[in-house]
Design an enzyme around this catalytic site. Structure first.
Site, PDB file in Angstrom:
ATOM      1  N   GLN A  19       0.968  -1.087   0.119  1.00  0.00           N
ATOM      2  CA  GLN A  19       0.321  -0.543  -0.231  1.00  0.00           C
ATOM      3  C   GLN A  19       0.744   1.162   0.124  1.00  0.00           C
ATOM      4  O   GLN A  19       0.516   2.490  -0.897  1.00  0.00           O
ATOM      5  CB  GLN A  19      -1.079   0.490   1.231  1.00  0.00           C
ATOM      6  CG  GLN A  19      -1.683  -1.272   1.253  1.00  0.00           C
ATOM      7  CD  GLN A  19      -2.840  -0.950   0.051  1.00  0.00           C
ATOM      8  OE1 GLN A  19      -2.862   0.728   0.231  1.00  0.00           O
ATOM      9  NE2 GLN A  19      -4.004  -1.792  -0.199  1.00  0.00           N
ATOM     10  N   CYS A  43      -5.192 -18.429   7.342  1.00  0.00           N
ATOM     11  CA  CYS A  43      -6.796 -18.863   7.790  1.00  0.00           C
ATOM     12  C   CYS A  43      -6.531 -20.083   6.535  1.00  0.00           C
ATOM     13  O   CYS A  43      -7.861 -21.131   6.987  1.00  0.00           O
ATOM     14  CB  CYS A  43      -7.199 -18.308   7.464  1.00  0.00           C
ATOM     15  SG  CYS A  43      -7.131 -16.568   7.850  1.00  0.00           S
ATOM     16  N   PRO A 273       5.579   8.420  17.760  1.00  0.00           N
ATOM     17  CA  PRO A 273       4.780   8.685  16.641  1.00  0.00           C
ATOM     18  C   PRO A 273       5.724   8.204  15.393  1.00  0.00           C
ATOM     19  O   PRO A 273       4.410   8.250  14.046  1.00  0.00           O
ATOM     20  CB  PRO A 273       4.821  10.070  16.030  1.00  0.00           C
ATOM     21  CG  PRO A 273       5.718  10.936  17.222  1.00  0.00           C
ATOM     22  CD  PRO A 273       5.727   9.637  17.952  1.00  0.00           C
ATOM     23  N   TYR A 276       4.693   2.500  13.616  1.00  0.00           N
ATOM     24  CA  TYR A 276       3.005   2.477  14.231  1.00  0.00           C
ATOM     25  C   TYR A 276       3.140   0.987  14.491  1.00  0.00           C
ATOM     26  O   TYR A 276       4.299   0.196  13.983  1.00  0.00           O
ATOM     27  CB  TYR A 276       2.749   2.502  12.358  1.00  0.00           C
ATOM     28  CG  TYR A 276       2.626   3.902  11.576  1.00  0.00           C
ATOM     29  CD1 TYR A 276       1.918   4.616  12.351  1.00  0.00           C
ATOM     30  CD2 TYR A 276       3.775   4.693  11.116  1.00  0.00           C
ATOM     31  CE1 TYR A 276       1.267   6.131  11.154  1.00  0.00           C
ATOM     32  CE2 TYR A 276       3.956   5.607  11.173  1.00  0.00           C
ATOM     33  CZ  TYR A 276       2.407   6.238  11.020  1.00  0.00           C
ATOM     34  OH  TYR A 276       2.633   7.338  10.190  1.00  0.00           O
ATOM     35  N   ALA A 277       1.951   0.282  15.023  1.00  0.00           N
ATOM     36  CA  ALA A 277       2.209  -0.976  14.511  1.00  0.00           C
ATOM     37  C   ALA A 277       1.029  -1.582  14.297  1.00  0.00           C
ATOM     38  O   ALA A 277      -0.528  -0.866  14.364  1.00  0.00           O
ATOM     39  CB  ALA A 277       1.677  -1.389  16.180  1.00  0.00           C
ATOM     40  N   GLY A 279      -2.174  -5.257  13.096  1.00  0.00           N
ATOM     41  CA  GLY A 279      -1.633  -6.981  12.995  1.00  0.00           C
ATOM     42  C   GLY A 279      -2.338  -7.181  14.333  1.00  0.00           C
ATOM     43  O   GLY A 279      -2.393  -6.583  15.798  1.00  0.00           O
ATOM     44  N   ASP A 280      -1.965  -8.521  14.611  1.00  0.00           N
ATOM     45  CA  ASP A 280      -2.594  -9.860  15.894  1.00  0.00           C
ATOM     46  C   ASP A 280      -1.958  -8.367  17.009  1.00  0.00           C
ATOM     47  O   ASP A 280      -2.300  -8.661  18.228  1.00  0.00           O
ATOM     48  CB  ASP A 280      -1.552 -10.947  15.902  1.00  0.00           C
ATOM     49  CG  ASP A 280      -2.698 -11.425  14.441  1.00  0.00           C
ATOM     50  OD1 ASP A 280      -3.507 -10.965  14.056  1.00  0.00           O
ATOM     51  OD2 ASP A 280      -2.113 -13.188  14.622  1.00  0.00           O
ATOM     52  N   HIS A 302      -5.241  -5.792   7.492  1.00  0.00           N
ATOM     53  CA  HIS A 302      -5.726  -5.511   6.053  1.00  0.00           C
ATOM     54  C   HIS A 302      -6.365  -3.770   6.383  1.00  0.00           C
ATOM     55  O   HIS A 302      -5.498  -3.177   5.793  1.00  0.00           O
ATOM     56  CB  HIS A 302      -5.910  -6.790   4.947  1.00  0.00           C
ATOM     57  CG  HIS A 302      -5.633  -7.255   4.719  1.00  0.00           C
ATOM     58  ND1 HIS A 302      -5.054  -7.719   3.417  1.00  0.00           N
ATOM     59  CD2 HIS A 302      -5.495  -8.521   5.362  1.00  0.00           C
ATOM     60  CE1 HIS A 302      -4.456  -8.714   3.491  1.00  0.00           C
ATOM     61  NE2 HIS A 302      -4.460  -9.532   4.582  1.00  0.00           N
ATOM     62  N   LYS A 431     -39.405 -11.893   3.256  1.00  0.00           N
ATOM     63  CA  LYS A 431     -38.556 -11.142   4.179  1.00  0.00           C
ATOM     64  C   LYS A 431     -37.657 -11.801   4.859  1.00  0.00           C
ATOM     65  O   LYS A 431     -38.179 -13.642   5.716  1.00  0.00           O
ATOM     66  CB  LYS A 431     -39.785 -11.030   5.384  1.00  0.00           C
ATOM     67  CG  LYS A 431     -41.218 -10.083   5.185  1.00  0.00           C
ATOM     68  CD  LYS A 431     -42.298  -9.921   6.831  1.00  0.00           C
ATOM     69  CE  LYS A 431     -42.661 -10.723   6.532  1.00  0.00           C
ATOM     70  NZ  LYS A 431     -44.160 -11.257   6.096  1.00  0.00           N
TER      71      LYS A 431
END
Length: 442
Positions: A19, A43, A273, A276-277, A279-280, A302, A431
């Protein structure tokens, strides 16, 4: 020119690097990961072991060579970052193949270290065959063992997502499977009545469940449980969960939060600053309560990667919090949840009302239909939806997705009756069960 170092090359790390490259064409981007593979679909690992996915390499999304060629990103596998020097803005890196150490400077650092499988101290555990399933190497070891040793039985410790998915896949391979779970139910994120539906399905498929229990002693194939039961199994699979890998952050004196994750702000910045962190290992907030929350699943990683990339490129898009939306296949059933469960609502002293709805997934006269059970919690004053769980044979996924959208959008339980949802006999009813919840709430 910015220099960005990323620690971790799986879901969060590989995605954030890609990204960033999309928005920052000139930045120098370097990734380090201690494993031998990158950007794999973790997964999918239970389904490779069970034979549902035929080729293990199908889980591999890319290689370091492709990352370099297509994105001009340098990926160093089998490299462990051992220290962060925040003052000098350098990381210390150990090459696991050569055992040589070197330093890498950074302008911005992104931590996506994932987690470490929890293995409780157990007397005699070293005397048996035991596995965890956390990375691609773990999966290959289990596959090799099953192929060469042809085991007949397994004891799974832990009844969360991985434990239940592995139970299904091992049963499909013909193994006798038992599950040992320390709490009073399977899948603690579920309300007890939903969990009981899953427990019955497991038992109907031949899986024995030992709740309120744990392994107290192991001697080769012999396994003693705390409540006195004695089991035998060819191997043990530890699926208790993962502890966030925060050693680097702790040593760098970054703030660690209530969930034992690395505290981040709305842009995923840590207490430094420049770091960054995601995910898990990252702690953020609950979308509804604002309390500390950590969700070790793929979607948050993500989404967080995108927000970090945008922030680095100068666009501030806040991360609004976590609902913890999740789904799991357990033999013939799917079970899904989003938002707050009863246990959390009670613990936070949040006033709530619940509605349960038993429906068919689609038209009963259509040959392919199944039962589904919905449970929705809402605020009796504001009427806003606070949480939901769905279990059934088919159609569970689209119902939980509608309910997650409803919570995110701030819809009330009454708004559910007005949602114009797609209908044809193979898919729903005039419905929809979601609509029925709204009508019943009125």
């Amino acid at each position: 020119m910015k220099k960005i170092v990323v620690i971790g090359a799986v879901a969060g790390g590989a995605t954030v690097a890609s990204q960033i490259r999309f928005y920052e064409k000139e930045a120098k981007i370097v990734i380090f990961d201690q494993d031998e593979t990158m950007s794999y679909a973790a997964c999918g690992m239970p389904y490779v072991i069970g034979g549902e996915i035929k080729e293990a390499d199908d889980l591999l999304a890319t290689t370091p060579e492709e990352f370099k060629e297509k994105r001009n990103i340098d990926v160093h596998l089998k490299h462990r970052v051992t220290n962060i020097n925040r003052q000098q803005k350098v990381v210390e890196v150990l090459n696991l193949e050569t055992q040589q150490t070197f330093e890498e400077s950074y302008d911005l650092l992104i931590l996506s270290p994932g987690g470490t499988p929890i293995v409780p101290k157990t007397t005699g555990l070293e005397s048996t065959t035991m596995f965890t399933l956390r990375n691609f190497s773990d999966m290959k070891k289990i596959n090799h063992y099953i192929t060469t040793e042809k085991p007949k039985s397994c004891v799974i410790v832990g009844a969360g997502f991985i434990g239940l998915e592995m139970a299904e896949n091992l049963v499909q391979l013909g193994l006798t499977v038992s599950i040992v779970e320390k709490s009073h139910q399977v899948m603690n994120i579920l309300d007890i009545d939903i969990a009981q539906v899953i427990e019955k399905e497991l038992q109907d498929q031949g899986v024995t469940i030992y709740k309120n229990n744990f392994i107290s002693n192991v001697s080769s194939r012999n396994i003693d449980l705390d409540l006195g039961e004695k089991l035998e199994a060819d191997f043990i699979l530890m699926c208790i969960g993962v502890a966030p890998s925060t050693e680097l952050a702790v040593n760098a004196e970054l703030i660690i939060g209530k969930t034992r994750g690395i505290v981040t702000n709305e842009y995923l910045q840590t207490s430094d600053p420049s770091i960054y962190a995601i995910g898990d290992a990252a702690e953020n907030i609950d979308f509804i309560t604002g309390d500390a929350k950590r969700v070790p699943l793929a979607w948050p990683a993500h989404r967080q990667a995108y927000i970090v990339a945008k922030h680095i490129s100068g666009e501030k898009i806040p991360f609004k919090g976590l609902l913890g939306t999740s789904i799991c296949k357990v033999f013939s059933l799917s079970v899904a949840s989003t938002g707050l469960n009863e246990q959390t609502l009670i613990a936070n002293q949040i006033d709530y009302t619940s509605i349960t709805q038993k429906s068919l997934s689609n038209a009963g006269y259509y040959p392919d239909h199944a039962k589904i059970f919905l449970k929705i919690h809402y605020d009796p004053s504001s009427r806003k939806v606070l949480g939901a769980q769905v279990v059934g044979g088919k159609g569970v996924d689209k119902r939980i997705d509608v309910l997650a959208t409803a919570i995110y959008a701030g819809l009330t339980v009454d708004d559910l009756q007005a949602l114009e949802l797609a209908y044809a006999p193979p898919y729903s009813a005039p419905k929809d069960p979601i609509n029925m919840v709204g009508y019943r709430a009125k």
